[in-house]
Design a protein around this motif. Structure first.
Motif, PDB file in Angstrom:
ATOM      1  N   THR A 103      -6.250  66.853 103.005  1.00 52.39           N
ATOM      2  CA  THR A 103      -4.834  66.740 103.310  1.00 52.39           C
ATOM      3  C   THR A 103      -4.492  65.294 103.642  1.00 52.39           C
ATOM      4  OG1 THR A 103      -4.783  68.984 104.166  1.00 52.39           O
ATOM      5  CG2 THR A 103      -3.012  67.539 104.855  1.00 52.39           C
TER       6      THR A 103
ATOM      7  N   ARG B  63      -7.761  70.624 108.727  1.00 53.24           N
ATOM      8  CA  ARG B  63      -7.203  70.958 107.420  1.00 53.24           C
ATOM      9  C   ARG B  63      -7.799  69.978 106.421  1.00 53.24           C
ATOM     10  NH1 ARG B  63      -0.951  71.541 105.378  1.00 53.24           N
ATOM     11  NH2 ARG B  63      -1.494  72.935 103.678  1.00 53.24           N
TER      12      ARG B  63
ATOM     13  N   HIS C 154       3.016  70.457 105.808  1.00 54.25           N
ATOM     14  CA  HIS C 154       2.155  70.068 106.930  1.00 54.25           C
ATOM     15  C   HIS C 154       2.712  70.575 108.259  1.00 54.25           C
ATOM     16  CE1 HIS C 154      -0.025  67.791 104.069  1.00 54.25           C
ATOM     17  NE2 HIS C 154       0.715  66.697 104.097  1.00 54.25           N
TER      18      HIS C 154
ATOM     19  N   TRP D  31       2.087  74.260 108.589  1.00 53.02           N
ATOM     20  CA  TRP D  31       0.680  74.497 108.919  1.00 53.02           C
ATOM     21  C   TRP D  31       0.426  74.203 110.392  1.00 53.02           C
ATOM     22  CZ3 TRP D  31      -3.128  71.285 110.818  1.00 53.02           C
ATOM     23  CH2 TRP D  31      -4.421  71.799 110.781  1.00 53.02           C
TER      24      TRP D  31
ATOM     25  N   PHE E 235      -1.803  63.512 105.523  1.00 52.67           N
ATOM     26  CA  PHE E 235      -0.663  63.717 106.402  1.00 52.67           C
ATOM     27  C   PHE E 235       0.362  62.583 106.314  1.00 52.67           C
ATOM     28  CE2 PHE E 235      -3.616  66.699 108.443  1.00 52.67           C
ATOM     29  CZ  PHE E 235      -2.781  67.784 108.569  1.00 52.67           C
TER      30      PHE E 235
ATOM     31  N   ASP F 283       4.895  66.058 101.317  1.00 50.82           N
ATOM     32  CA  ASP F 283       4.236  67.279 101.785  1.00 50.82           C
ATOM     33  C   ASP F 283       4.480  67.572 103.263  1.00 50.82           C
ATOM     34  OD1 ASP F 283       3.099  67.663  99.238  1.00 50.82           O
ATOM     35  OD2 ASP F 283       1.426  66.328  99.743  1.00 50.82           O
ATOM     36  N   TRP F 284       5.328  66.791 103.914  1.00 49.11           N
ATOM     37  CA  TRP F 284       5.512  66.951 105.354  1.00 49.11           C
ATOM     38  C   TRP F 284       5.977  68.349 105.733  1.00 49.11           C
ATOM     39  CZ3 TRP F 284       7.903  61.921 107.795  1.00 49.11           C
ATOM     40  CH2 TRP F 284       6.898  60.963 107.908  1.00 49.11           C
TER      41      TRP F 284
END
Length: 77
Positions: free
Chosen positions: A41, A38, A52, A55, A43, A48-49
């Motif tokens: 990104t 990805r 993530h 995804w 992580f 944004d967890w």
């Protein structure tokens, strides 16, 4: 070697999985790698967890769907 047997199906696997799979044969090692990446990104960004994790879950389920039976049916001997 299982990786080579899967790599022979690379076109079909890419059609089923979609773009983003990276095939990395490492002939001098005991393992080779097949990864999904990805791009762009971070992580470590806690904000944004949720995205993530979604995804990751989606791609793990897709990997299972694309590879489970193929791996079970590999003729290694």
């Amino acid at each position: 070697q299982p990786f080579i047997l899967l790599q022979q199906q690379q076109e079909e696997i890419t059609r089923e999985f979609g773009e983003g799979l990276e095939w990395n044969e490492m002939p001098d090692k005991k393992v080779s790698l097949l990864t999904v990446v990805r791009e762009n990104t971070d992580f470590t960004s806690k904000e944004d967890w949720h995205e993530h994790f979604n995804w990751l879950a989606t791609n793990l389920e897709l990997m299972d769907k694309v590879f489970r039976n193929r791996i079970k049916n590999l003729e290694l001997y």
